[in-house]
Write a protein that holds these residues in place. Structure first.
Motif, PDB file in Angstrom:
ATOM      1  N   VAL A  17      -1.515  -2.128   5.567  1.00 59.03           N
ATOM      2  CA  VAL A  17      -0.595  -3.046   6.236  1.00 59.03           C
ATOM      3  C   VAL A  17      -0.892  -4.461   5.777  1.00 59.03           C
ATOM      4  CG1 VAL A  17       0.038  -4.048   8.457  1.00 59.03           C
ATOM      5  CG2 VAL A  17      -0.209  -1.577   8.233  1.00 59.03           C
ATOM      6  N   ASP A  57      -4.158   0.800   7.852  1.00 61.90           N
ATOM      7  CA  ASP A  57      -3.028   1.218   8.681  1.00 61.90           C
ATOM      8  C   ASP A  57      -3.570   2.161   9.740  1.00 61.90           C
ATOM      9  OD1 ASP A  57      -0.698   2.042   9.814  1.00 61.90           O
ATOM     10  OD2 ASP A  57       0.042   3.144   8.061  1.00 61.90           O
ATOM     11  N   ARG A 110       4.254  -2.297   5.768  1.00 63.37           N
ATOM     12  CA  ARG A 110       3.366  -1.200   5.405  1.00 63.37           C
ATOM     13  C   ARG A 110       3.701  -0.748   3.990  1.00 63.37           C
ATOM     14  NH1 ARG A 110       4.977   3.110   8.734  1.00 63.37           N
ATOM     15  NH2 ARG A 110       3.380   2.704  10.312  1.00 63.37           N
ATOM     16  N   SER A 161      -2.071   4.467   3.185  1.00 64.85           N
ATOM     17  CA  SER A 161      -1.211   3.299   3.363  1.00 64.85           C
ATOM     18  C   SER A 161      -2.051   2.122   3.826  1.00 64.85           C
ATOM     19  CB  SER A 161      -0.101   3.593   4.386  1.00 64.85           C
ATOM     20  OG  SER A 161      -0.659   4.013   5.622  1.00 64.85           O
ATOM     21  N   THR A 173       2.961   2.371   1.523  1.00 65.47           N
ATOM     22  CA  THR A 173       2.458   3.741   1.488  1.00 65.47           C
ATOM     23  C   THR A 173       2.403   4.214   0.037  1.00 65.47           C
ATOM     24  OG1 THR A 173       3.427   4.198   3.661  1.00 65.47           O
ATOM     25  CG2 THR A 173       2.814   6.101   2.316  1.00 65.47           C
ATOM     26  N   MET A 191       0.297   1.811  13.043  1.00 62.72           N
ATOM     27  CA  MET A 191       0.781   0.689  12.292  1.00 62.72           C
ATOM     28  C   MET A 191      -0.339  -0.274  11.977  1.00 62.72           C
ATOM     29  SD  MET A 191       4.347   0.583  13.972  1.00 62.72           S
ATOM     30  CE  MET A 191       4.232   2.269  14.063  1.00 62.72           C
ATOM     31  N   GLY A 192      -0.118  -1.461  11.667  1.00 59.78           N
ATOM     32  CA  GLY A 192      -1.208  -2.358  11.441  1.00 59.78           C
ATOM     33  C   GLY A 192      -1.186  -3.455  12.460  1.00 59.78           C
ATOM     34  N   LEU A 202       7.539  -3.467   9.374  1.00 64.20           N
ATOM     35  CA  LEU A 202       7.171  -2.985  10.695  1.00 64.20           C
ATOM     36  C   LEU A 202       7.644  -3.896  11.816  1.00 64.20           C
ATOM     37  CD1 LEU A 202       3.522  -1.755   9.996  1.00 64.20           C
ATOM     38  CD2 LEU A 202       5.676  -0.485   9.847  1.00 64.20           C
TER      39      LEU A 202
END
Length: 431
Positions: free
Chosen positions: A134, A195, A119, A132, A121, A1-2, A103
């Protein structure tokens, strides 16, 4: 994730398909969704309302050309694509396929504002472009004028300052930043970053971390601390955490005590350790320990929680890929990070059996990276660590209380209980 100040959840990658009619676009993007929107005509739902905060974001004064804002942000797709193109010095497809997922979730049951972490994508086939990215924005529009909203915006700008500094040192395990916009009106702004879930695996805060990962994390933290000792420009950008931060960390002491007593922690433990559940104690320990030990301050990450740690597999070993969420970055004692890494992420037996070797390993890497007379001896590291064990206990108890209504928290609760017992035993010895 970020990145996020709230914990993020894995979202299964969605298959990109042909466009649906605008009326069929779901109104709640938290459900994984696939669509190829028309940039001109499709309005993405934005629960926080419409807002323009800077030149980075579309100018809505021109109502003849409606702009579409990415869910829960003030950012348009057009602006985001241009920032990626500028960063990578590449031509970006004008009308790419894309999906967006949130997220983190707003804390609807609380009074404080929350950041939005999403996010985006993309469906392009170019391997040189990120699959992707974030986006993190600081505060919901309708909460930007209250005191909590202002507090969160200040914390957001702190994180922006830290990220700007970390980008000067590519070997730091901070995420790569594509763009930062922090000087915006009305408390808005955005950080666009890689990401890291594309290449790594988010760790589980309930399970904690393996010894292998702990050792590598302490190595990476030693590098952060050594770099911050040698390159001190961060110190003019990153202040101490505000007193209000520590008040939020401890929450309600009576609630904490009652919860753990229901978990078979004897009331006498809290009679002896209750003094640590104080924002005054937390604030003074964080800000004054270096002066007490006559050692220099470092840049402290402050939140080495497992959910902020992403690992990658190298051969048969797990290594740290990235450490995210630098919102709590501040000037302080190295031992705050070290104690939290060990106390938050290891069970009681692992902690007791391995603390000495882990501290020695941290010192070895710190001295190696510092490449000179290291200002911290093993003895100082041990003493500072012991000072911060109660600090780590209080903050871990706060995390347990924050998630007390979640299921399958037993391992996390057990780690907190073991720290309560550990600090109680030290207090009794000192008496």
């Amino acid at each position: 994730m970020g990145c996020g100040s709230s914990s993020s959840a894995e979202v299964a990658p969605a298959e990109i398909v042909e466009p649906s009619p605008p009326s069929e676009v779901p109104s709640d993007p938290k459900i994984p969704t696939s669509y190829r929107p028309s940039i001109i005509s499709l309005q993405i739902p934005n629960e926080f309302g419409d807002d323009v905060s800077s030149d980075a974001l579309s100018d809505r004064s021109d109502r003849h050309e409606e702009k579409e804002y990415l869910y829960a942000t003030d950012v348009t797709l057009q602006w985001l694509l241009q920032r990626i193109a500028d960063k990578l010095q590449k031509t970006i497809p004008e009308d790419p396929q894309w999906i967006i997922e949130r997220l983190n979730r707003p804390s609807w049951d609380s009074d404080y504002a929350t950041s939005s972490v999403v996010r985006v994508t993309f469906g392009w086939d170019d391997d040189d472009l990120p699959r992707s990215v974030v986006l993190k924005t600081p505060v919901a529009k309708d909460q930007r004028d209250d005191e909590e909203g202002k507090y969160h915006y200040i914390m957001f700008k702190r994180e922006c300052n830290v990220y700007e500094w970390t980008q000067k040192f590519p070997k730091l395990v901070a995420p790569n930043i594509i763009h930062i916009k922090k000087h915006s009106k009305e408390g808005s702004g955005v950080v666009v970053m890689e990401d890291v879930s594309e290449k790594g695996q988010e760790q589980d805060p309930v399970k904690g971390l393996t010894l292998e990962v702990i050792r590598d994390l302490l190595k990476q933290i030693a590098y952060l601390h050594s770099v911050s000792l040698k390159h001190t420009s961060w110190s003019t950008l990153v202040a101490d955490l505000p007193h209000s931060y520590y008040a939020h960390t401890i929450g309600n002491f009576d609630e904490t005590m009652n919860f753990f007593e229901r978990q078979d922690v004897d009331h006498s433990r809290f009679v002896h350790i209750g003094k640590y559940f104080s924002d005054e104690y937390l604030h003074s320990t964080a800000t004054e320990t270096t002066e007490r030990l006559s050692i220099p301050k470092v840049l402290v990450h402050g939140e080495p929680y497992a959910s902020n740690i992403f690992t990658k597999t190298e051969g048969k070993e797990q290594r740290i890929l990235s450490l995210i969420d630098w919102t709590e970055g501040h000037s302080g004692c190295f031992a705050e990070d070290v104690a939290k890494i060990i106390c938050w992420n290891l069970n009681a037996k692992e902690r007791v059996d391995n603390t000495s070797s882990l501290l020695e390993g941290y010192h070895f890497h710190l001295a190696r990276y510092y490449d000179g007379d290291c200002p911290f001896t093993v003895d100082i590291i041990q003493r500072a660590y012991e000072i911060f064990v109660p600090f780590a206990m209080v903050s871990l108890c706060g995390k347990v209380i924050a998630g007390k209504n979640k299921t399958d928290q037993e391992a996390l609760i057990d780690r907190a209980k073991s720290l309560i017992q550990h600090v109680y035993a030290i207090e009794r010895v000192n008496e």
